[in-house]
Design a protein around this motif. Sequence first.
Motif, short mmCIF file in Angstrom:
data_model
loop_
_atom_site.label_atom_id
_atom_site.label_comp_id
_atom_site.label_asym_id
_atom_site.label_seq_id
_atom_site.Cartn_x
_atom_site.Cartn_y
_atom_site.Cartn_z
N SER A 137 6.72 -10.17 -0.47
CA SER A 137 5.35 -9.70 -0.20
C SER A 137 5.21 -8.22 -0.50
O SER A 137 4.19 -7.77 -1.05
CB SER A 137 5.00 -9.98 1.27
N ARG A 138 6.23 -7.46 -0.16
CA ARG A 138 6.17 -6.01 -0.37
C ARG A 138 6.43 -5.63 -1.82
O ARG A 138 5.73 -4.77 -2.38
CB ARG A 138 7.19 -5.32 0.55
N ASN A 165 3.87 -7.95 -4.19
CA ASN A 165 2.47 -7.91 -3.77
C ASN A 165 1.83 -9.30 -3.82
O ASN A 165 0.73 -9.48 -4.34
CB ASN A 165 1.67 -6.92 -4.62
#
Length: 253
Positions: A47-48, A51
């Motif tokens: 997720s980081r 994105n």
Amino acid sequence: MSLGAHLVELRKRLFRIAIAVILGMVVGWLLSDFVWGQLRQPILDISRIQNRDAQINYTDITSAFDLKLQISLVIGIIVSSPVWLYQIWAFLAPGLTGKEKRYGVFFVIAAIPLFFAGCYAGWYVLPNIVRLMTSFAPAEDAAFISARTYFDFALRLVVVVGVAFVVPVLLVLLNFVGILSARSIIKSWRMAILIIIMFTAIATPAADVMSMFFLAVPMVVLYFLSAGITYLHDRRVKKKQDAILSEYENLAL
């Protein structure tokens, strides 16, 4: 020892192994949340880094409990390994010769730390593999991964790399029992390096090649170390055979 006595002995050893694994599973149950938290971290990092939405999914009502039980079992087997390895050895040892016992002890003592070192290497490269494999999905797509599928993938990777680190010890054992010669091992070094590179390239499809070298270099070193040990062993055996043959010829004269 009669067949019935062997079966009684086997039942006793298996019972002790089962008790040890169950007790290990209790420890595994207490540690399962921590272990699962470490294993799932690469998914959370997606997720980081990419994105995109990335989540671990539990596909049915009992899957979370089943997964926790599976993690506990794996930890239990690892924690109880000294007990069940000893029980297996205690069952097999009476039927072995002194020479076979020495070889067996050498194999176990050398294989266990190498297996755990390989497991650590697999654990080390797991995040790179997860990030790369999920990066092939389009940027607008989410990554919803089954918890059971992900755990099975991570477990297979760690175990396979661990077993790969033990292969050189197996080569030495086969040489000591007379099945494989040092000449064959040394002669096949090019093929061995090619197989190692192919294996590590498949096991670590990371964008950076450091993970590949992290696995390949120690495996190549272990292969040549096993070749050196088998060469020294074959040379010592040949000297003994030559000495016996020379003594026999002198007696014949």
